[in-house]
Each structure stands twice: as C-alpha cells, then as structure tokens.
Design a protein around this motif. Structure first.
Motif, mmCIF file in Angstrom:
data_model
loop_
_atom_site.group_PDB
_atom_site.id
_atom_site.type_symbol
_atom_site.label_atom_id
_atom_site.label_comp_id
_atom_site.label_asym_id
_atom_site.label_seq_id
_atom_site.Cartn_x
_atom_site.Cartn_y
_atom_site.Cartn_z
ATOM 1 N N TYR A 194 -50.201 -11.810 -6.509
ATOM 2 C CA TYR A 194 -49.855 -12.521 -5.276
ATOM 3 C C TYR A 194 -50.628 -11.968 -4.089
ATOM 4 O O TYR A 194 -51.256 -12.710 -3.323
ATOM 5 C CB TYR A 194 -48.351 -12.399 -5.072
ATOM 6 N N LEU A 195 -50.615 -10.655 -3.931
ATOM 7 C CA LEU A 195 -51.246 -10.038 -2.770
ATOM 8 C C LEU A 195 -52.767 -10.141 -2.818
ATOM 9 O O LEU A 195 -53.421 -10.238 -1.774
ATOM 10 C CB LEU A 195 -50.809 -8.578 -2.664
ATOM 11 N N ALA A 196 -53.340 -10.120 -4.012
ATOM 12 C CA ALA A 196 -54.802 -10.240 -4.127
ATOM 13 C C ALA A 196 -55.279 -11.567 -3.548
ATOM 14 O O ALA A 196 -56.396 -11.660 -3.014
ATOM 15 C CB ALA A 196 -55.220 -10.116 -5.590
ATOM 16 N N ARG A 197 -54.437 -12.582 -3.615
ATOM 17 C CA ARG A 197 -54.832 -13.902 -3.117
ATOM 18 C C ARG A 197 -54.840 -13.969 -1.581
ATOM 19 O O ARG A 197 -55.393 -14.903 -1.007
ATOM 20 C CB ARG A 197 -53.885 -14.968 -3.676
ATOM 21 N N LEU A 198 -54.245 -12.991 -0.947
ATOM 22 C CA LEU A 198 -54.187 -12.995 0.515
ATOM 23 C C LEU A 198 -55.420 -12.371 1.157
ATOM 24 O O LEU A 198 -55.603 -12.476 2.369
ATOM 25 C CB LEU A 198 -52.945 -12.236 1.000
ATOM 26 N N SER A 199 -56.235 -11.695 0.358
ATOM 27 C CA SER A 199 -57.417 -11.023 0.894
ATOM 28 C C SER A 199 -58.676 -11.803 0.539
ATOM 29 O O SER A 199 -58.809 -12.307 -0.578
ATOM 30 C CB SER A 199 -57.524 -9.606 0.321
ATOM 31 N N PRO A 200 -59.620 -11.908 1.492
ATOM 32 C CA PRO A 200 -60.862 -12.643 1.213
ATOM 33 C C PRO A 200 -61.778 -11.859 0.282
ATOM 34 O O PRO A 200 -61.707 -10.633 0.189
ATOM 35 C CB PRO A 200 -61.495 -12.789 2.596
ATOM 36 N N ARG A 201 -62.627 -12.575 -0.404
ATOM 37 C CA ARG A 201 -63.673 -11.993 -1.240
ATOM 38 C C ARG A 201 -65.005 -12.592 -0.801
ATOM 39 O O ARG A 201 -65.043 -13.614 -0.123
ATOM 40 C CB ARG A 201 -63.448 -12.350 -2.724
ATOM 41 N N ALA A 202 -66.070 -11.983 -1.212
ATOM 42 C CA ALA A 202 -67.377 -12.572 -0.933
ATOM 43 C C ALA A 202 -67.513 -13.928 -1.613
ATOM 44 O O ALA A 202 -68.275 -14.788 -1.174
ATOM 45 C CB ALA A 202 -68.475 -11.633 -1.408
ATOM 46 N N ALA A 238 -48.118 -18.204 -2.334
ATOM 47 C CA ALA A 238 -46.795 -18.216 -2.965
ATOM 48 C C ALA A 238 -46.656 -19.412 -3.899
ATOM 49 O O ALA A 238 -46.156 -19.288 -5.027
ATOM 50 C CB ALA A 238 -45.713 -18.252 -1.889
ATOM 51 N N ARG A 239 -47.115 -20.566 -3.433
ATOM 52 C CA ARG A 239 -47.021 -21.777 -4.254
ATOM 53 C C ARG A 239 -47.860 -21.641 -5.518
ATOM 54 O O ARG A 239 -47.429 -22.023 -6.612
ATOM 55 C CB ARG A 239 -47.467 -22.985 -3.429
ATOM 56 N N GLU A 240 -49.058 -21.072 -5.383
ATOM 57 C CA GLU A 240 -49.921 -20.894 -6.551
ATOM 58 C C GLU A 240 -49.333 -19.884 -7.530
ATOM 59 O O GLU A 240 -49.448 -20.051 -8.752
ATOM 60 C CB GLU A 240 -51.314 -20.462 -6.108
ATOM 61 N N LEU A 241 -48.721 -18.825 -6.987
ATOM 62 C CA LEU A 241 -48.101 -17.830 -7.868
ATOM 63 C C LEU A 241 -47.013 -18.465 -8.703
ATOM 64 O O LEU A 241 -46.971 -18.290 -9.935
ATOM 65 C CB LEU A 241 -47.525 -16.679 -7.037
ATOM 66 N N PRO A 277 -38.375 -14.720 -13.180
ATOM 67 C CA PRO A 277 -37.543 -14.061 -12.162
ATOM 68 C C PRO A 277 -38.325 -13.168 -11.217
ATOM 69 O O PRO A 277 -37.920 -12.964 -10.069
ATOM 70 C CB PRO A 277 -36.560 -13.242 -12.997
ATOM 71 N N TYR A 278 -39.448 -12.632 -11.664
ATOM 72 C CA TYR A 278 -40.215 -11.697 -10.838
ATOM 73 C C TYR A 278 -41.008 -12.452 -9.767
ATOM 74 O O TYR A 278 -40.954 -12.097 -8.578
ATOM 75 C CB TYR A 278 -41.143 -10.867 -11.720
ATOM 76 N N ALA A 279 -41.724 -13.481 -10.171
ATOM 77 C CA ALA A 279 -42.465 -14.287 -9.203
ATOM 78 C C ALA A 279 -41.510 -14.951 -8.224
ATOM 79 O O ALA A 279 -41.785 -15.017 -7.019
ATOM 80 C CB ALA A 279 -43.302 -15.337 -9.932
ATOM 81 N N THR A 280 -40.386 -15.431 -8.727
ATOM 82 C CA THR A 280 -39.405 -16.081 -7.857
ATOM 83 C C THR A 280 -38.854 -15.111 -6.823
ATOM 84 O O THR A 280 -38.733 -15.445 -5.631
ATOM 85 C CB THR A 280 -38.250 -16.652 -8.701
ATOM 86 N N ALA A 281 -38.528 -13.912 -7.248
ATOM 87 C CA ALA A 281 -37.979 -12.915 -6.311
ATOM 88 C C ALA A 281 -39.000 -12.523 -5.255
ATOM 89 O O ALA A 281 -38.647 -12.312 -4.083
ATOM 90 C CB ALA A 281 -37.506 -11.688 -7.080
ATOM 91 N N ILE A 282 -40.265 -12.419 -5.635
ATOM 92 C CA ILE A 282 -41.322 -12.089 -4.668
ATOM 93 C C ILE A 282 -41.404 -13.172 -3.600
ATOM 94 O O ILE A 282 -41.422 -12.886 -2.393
ATOM 95 C CB ILE A 282 -42.675 -11.924 -5.376
#
Length: 313
Positions: free
Chosen positions: A191-199, A210-213, A223-228
C-alpha cells in the motif's frame, strides 16, 4: 479509527521525534554489525509506539507529508512501522505483536536498502541481477538479523516471510500456514509503496492506492488490507485534497466520517496561496472533498508547527 486527538501535550513532540527518527533508523539499519543493534532496535521501537499512541493524527501527518530525509528505503520502513502499529491496535493485537510488527517493518528490507533507493531513481525495469537480489532479500534479511544477535523467532519468521503474495494479491483459501504478522507487514508495504513516485511512474493519490490495494488483495475478504484502508481512511492527515469550491487544502485530522476530514486551506481555485490558512469543515457542501492529490502534485513547503498549533486551537 484511532482517537481523533491531534496530540497529547504531555507527550514528546511528534514532529521532532519523526525528524530525528529518520537518521536514527538509517544508522541502525546500515550498521547491523554494531554490538548495540538489538538494544537500539528495541529502543527505536518503543519510541515509535509511544509516539503513535500519544499522537496518532500528527504521526500520520508526518508519515504522509514528511520528507524522505534519509532516502526512500528508510522513510518507507518508518512509514510501514507506523501503519502496522496503528492497524494492529485497531485489530486488538497485543503489545508484543505490535512491537514485533514495528521491528519487522523497520528491518524487512535490511538486505536491500541501497537497491531500494536505486530502484526508485532507475528509469528502467530491474535487471536480472537486481531481480535475484530482490527475490533473496527476505531470507538474507533473516540471516543478517540472526548475525546481529536477534533471537526472537517470531520476528525472524515475519521478516523472512513478509512477501506473502505476489505484489499484494489475494490470500490463498488455506491460510493456516501464513503468519498474520507477515500478512499485515506485507499489505502495508504494498500500500505505502504506491504512495511514492518512481522514475517509471507517478505516485498514486492515497484513496486510489487504497482502492487498488483492496481490489488486488481480494476486497473485504482480506482482513489485513481492509483494516489498513479502514484505519487510514480516505483522506488521512498529511494528504493534499481538492475541495468542491476549487480550493486546495491539506488534511490535519480525520473526521467523524471517512469523507469529512478537518483540513487547512492552502490555495485558491486559481492557484494563488491564501495569506492565512484557515481550518475548514469539509462537511459543508461547498467545501466537500472531491479528490485526493498525489504528494508531489502540490509544490508547497508547509510550516508543520504552525499547522499543528492551528489544529490545537
């Protein structure tokens, strides 16, 4: 959702803690042969948990908005530690589990820190050799932690198995052999990796991430993705948002409903900055949040202390 209090005045200043923690964690992770590695990992973990519990909103603000002071790899490790600590609290997990989650989040990529930082800047796909290093890093991480003096079997297992699925996909039907701690670290990591830009790609807006996760991880059956997603909300503190009237604002505190955070307005609809930011109730129709903006889309340097004091008022 965690308490909506911004910060306990008697607790350490979360902004100072976060800022200093980047360098402290960088030193820890880059010196696994230090005789104080285990003691320092324990100490860092306690500071993180104390700060998360005393100031959940301010901690989230720094996690989402804060700069990568010591590079992407360290920032990502800290972000994952904060999120897993928050989410485990939501799920009613024990203090021991939360401590293990923080330690696992901090050390999960200890065997590929330099590679992580390189891949963020690399405009091409990983090479064959880089892919081999990626595939081996979890097992190598466990070996490095054992060599550093870590004896906690649960922590070692969590680090060695934190890549539960391929890229955050749905869990298998039979989960009896899967560690719940590894699952939480895994999905927070993705989830968090998707929030940071890459080259090679732009950062995602947080509600899109969140929607993609949820989509890739099996939806509410996971339950883990939902709780996040439930803990973070649609617009967690530190998120830039666009309001219905065209203003750009930053979220200071999660609201009573997922779509009604407390925000501070920054820019008018025409892009000019407000001379004085002001708290805005997004429950009002004209100030409804209509979109989250990726972190790099708003080129402003904010005085977090001033915003902090504003939210306290």
């Amino acid at each position: 959702m965690s308490s909506t209090s911004w910060h306990d005045p008697a607790a350490p200043d979360p902004f100072s803690v976060w800022h200093g923690m980047h360098d402290r964690v960088a030193r820890l992770l880059k010196q696994p042969d230090s005789p104080r590695f285990v003691a320092e990992l324990d100490a860092v973990t306690e500071v993180i948990l104390q700060t998360v519990d005393a100031a959940p909103e301010a901690s989230l603000f720094e996690m989402i908005y804060g700069e990568e002071i010591a590079g992407y790899a360290v920032a990502h490790a800290l972000q994952t530690a904060f999120v897993t600590a928050l989410v485990a609290q939501r799920m009613g997990w024990s203090l021991r589990d939360r401590q293990t989650l923080v330690k696992a989040s901090l050390t999960m990529n200890i065997a590929m820190l330099d590679l992580q930082d390189a891949l963020v800047r690399q405009p091409t796909a990983p090479t064959v050799r880089q892919r081999q290093e990626i595939e081996a890093h979890a097992a190598r991480g466990r070996t490095m932690l054992e060599a550093a003096g870590v004896t906690d079997a649960v922590l070692l297992h969590t680090v060695a198995n934190h890549h539960v699925t391929d890229g955050g996909r749905a869990l298998p039907a039979d989960r009896s052999a899967i560690s719940p701690l590894a699952c939480l670290v895994h999905y927070a990591d993705v989830y968090l990796a998707r929030l940071s830009p890459r080259a090679t790609r732009a950062a995602l807006a947080i509600n899109v991430a969140a929607r993609e996760l949820l989509s890739s991880a099996g939806g509410t059956a996971n339950p883990y993705a939902t709780a996040i997603v439930q803990e973070m909300g649609n617009y967690p503190p530190g998120t830039f948002v666009k309001l219905r009237n065209g203003d750009t604002a930053i979220v200071l505190r999660r609201g009573n409903a997922p779509d009604t955070p407390l925000v501070s307005t920054l820019l008018r609809a025409d892009g000019t900055p407000y001379l004085m930011t002001q708290l805005t109730d997004t429950g009002e129709p004209d100030h409804k949040v209509v979109a989250a903006l990726p972190r790099g889309q708003v080129m402003l340097t904010l005085n977090r202390r001033r915003l902090y004091d504003q939210a306290q008022g």
